[in-house]
Motif scaffolding. Structure first.
Motif, PDB file in Angstrom:
ATOM      1  N   ARG B  61       1.150  -0.471   0.118  1.00  0.00           N
ATOM      2  CA  ARG B  61       0.165  -0.287  -0.586  1.00  0.00           C
ATOM      3  C   ARG B  61       0.944   0.564   0.228  1.00  0.00           C
ATOM      4  NH1 ARG B  61      -4.515   1.404   4.602  1.00  0.00           N
ATOM      5  NH2 ARG B  61      -6.049   3.076   3.089  1.00  0.00           N
ATOM      6  N   ILE B  65       1.100   4.138  -2.996  1.00  0.00           N
ATOM      7  CA  ILE B  65       0.817   5.060  -3.164  1.00  0.00           C
ATOM      8  C   ILE B  65       1.626   6.208  -3.256  1.00  0.00           C
ATOM      9  CG2 ILE B  65       0.270   7.805  -0.947  1.00  0.00           C
ATOM     10  CD1 ILE B  65      -1.144   5.244   0.495  1.00  0.00           C
ATOM     11  N   GLU B  68       2.343   6.547  -6.981  1.00  0.00           N
ATOM     12  CA  GLU B  68       1.188   7.241  -7.928  1.00  0.00           C
ATOM     13  C   GLU B  68       2.006   8.621  -7.599  1.00  0.00           C
ATOM     14  OE1 GLU B  68      -2.351   6.359  -5.617  1.00  0.00           O
ATOM     15  OE2 GLU B  68      -2.744   4.591  -6.822  1.00  0.00           O
TER      16      GLU B  68
END
Lengths: 149, 149
Positions: B61, B65, B68
């Motif tokens: 996770r 992130i 991104e």
DNA sequence: ATAGGAATTGTATCATTGTATGATTGTACT
DNA sequence: AGTACAATCATACAATGATACAATTCCTAT
């Protein structure tokens, strides 16, 4: 054999599109565009892998799928070649796919650069048309070198 | 690859700050401090998870992130790497050139496939817009420079 | 010319990597 | 207590990599 074929393949490792799919798409495009002709030998899985800095199994996977799709012929110990007689209806098929894939990639690449589709259409109209150089061709089935029999 | 990178991450499980956020923060800090350089490979999600004694999905996770956010590049089956980031003042320049090059290549490739620019504009409008995934900043780096070998 | 081994080719299998999806846990607020 | 939501975990999966193998070609010694 297509000496620097590897240079004609452009991978985008960050696109999220699997490498083997990118290779498949681009080989199909080159075939549909006449850059790859029936009988042409493709680089060995290891050679192309080296050029693209990718594991050769990834190349092998792309080749296998293209083989199953009837685009190329892979032969253990011999090499891989563009098929001599691809099913005629498949050519138009591949051509369509190629155009779509090309468009899709153009869109996503442009999106990554922060350009909207609207701007792109403007750009397309503004861009100098270069149709002259490549416009007309027909898939030619000549029979010179003959890898498989 | 940053052998004991895990030891440089210090989690406080009692702080109330989510683990994935702590990881994100510290990786960003290490990057800003120059301890992590462009092209560096980060530990795998499982390896880092083992070291930090958390579930590997939590690492994934954090990595997602950071991906991104344009800090790192995660590639399925390959690993995750610190991104090469172009100097901000060059971005606009590069972006412009990149878009033009992209458009030019699209046009010539399509022409090679026998598609006219007029058809292309139609295709562009018809194509499913995939802008969603390509977010806010502009990486603009070529692929050979970073992760591998 | 030819038998046999080295080199080169694609193949098969499994390990390693990140991804997707839903279940479980914990916490805050009614 | 009950509800809602975020964080974490469990599980299955897809893409890529490493290694060993099989088929073919090539080359060399005889």
């Amino acid at each position: 054999m297509n000496k620097n074929f590897g240079e004609t393949i452009h991978l985008d490792l960050r696109s999220g599109v699997p490498i083997y799919l990118q290779i498949i798409e681009q080989i199909k495009q080159q075939f549909a565009a006449g850059k790859l002709k029936p009988g042409d030998q493709l680089p060995t899985v290891r050679a192309l892998a080296l050029e693209l800095r990718v594991n050769f199994n990834t190349i092998a996977r792309a080749y296998r799928i293209l083989d199953e799709a009837g685009v190329i012929s892979t032969q253990q110990g011999r090499g891989t070649y563009i098929l001599e007689m691809p099913p005629p209806e498949m050519i138009e098929n591949i051509r369509h796919e190629a155009v779509e894939a090309l468009t899709q990639r153009y869109l996503t690449d442009a999106a990554r650069l922060g350009v909207s589709p609207e701007e792109l259409t403007k750009l397309l109209r503004a861009a100098p048309t270069r149709q002259d150089q490549a416009a007309d061709w027909q898939p030619v089935m000549d029979d010179n070198s003959n890898p498989d029999h």
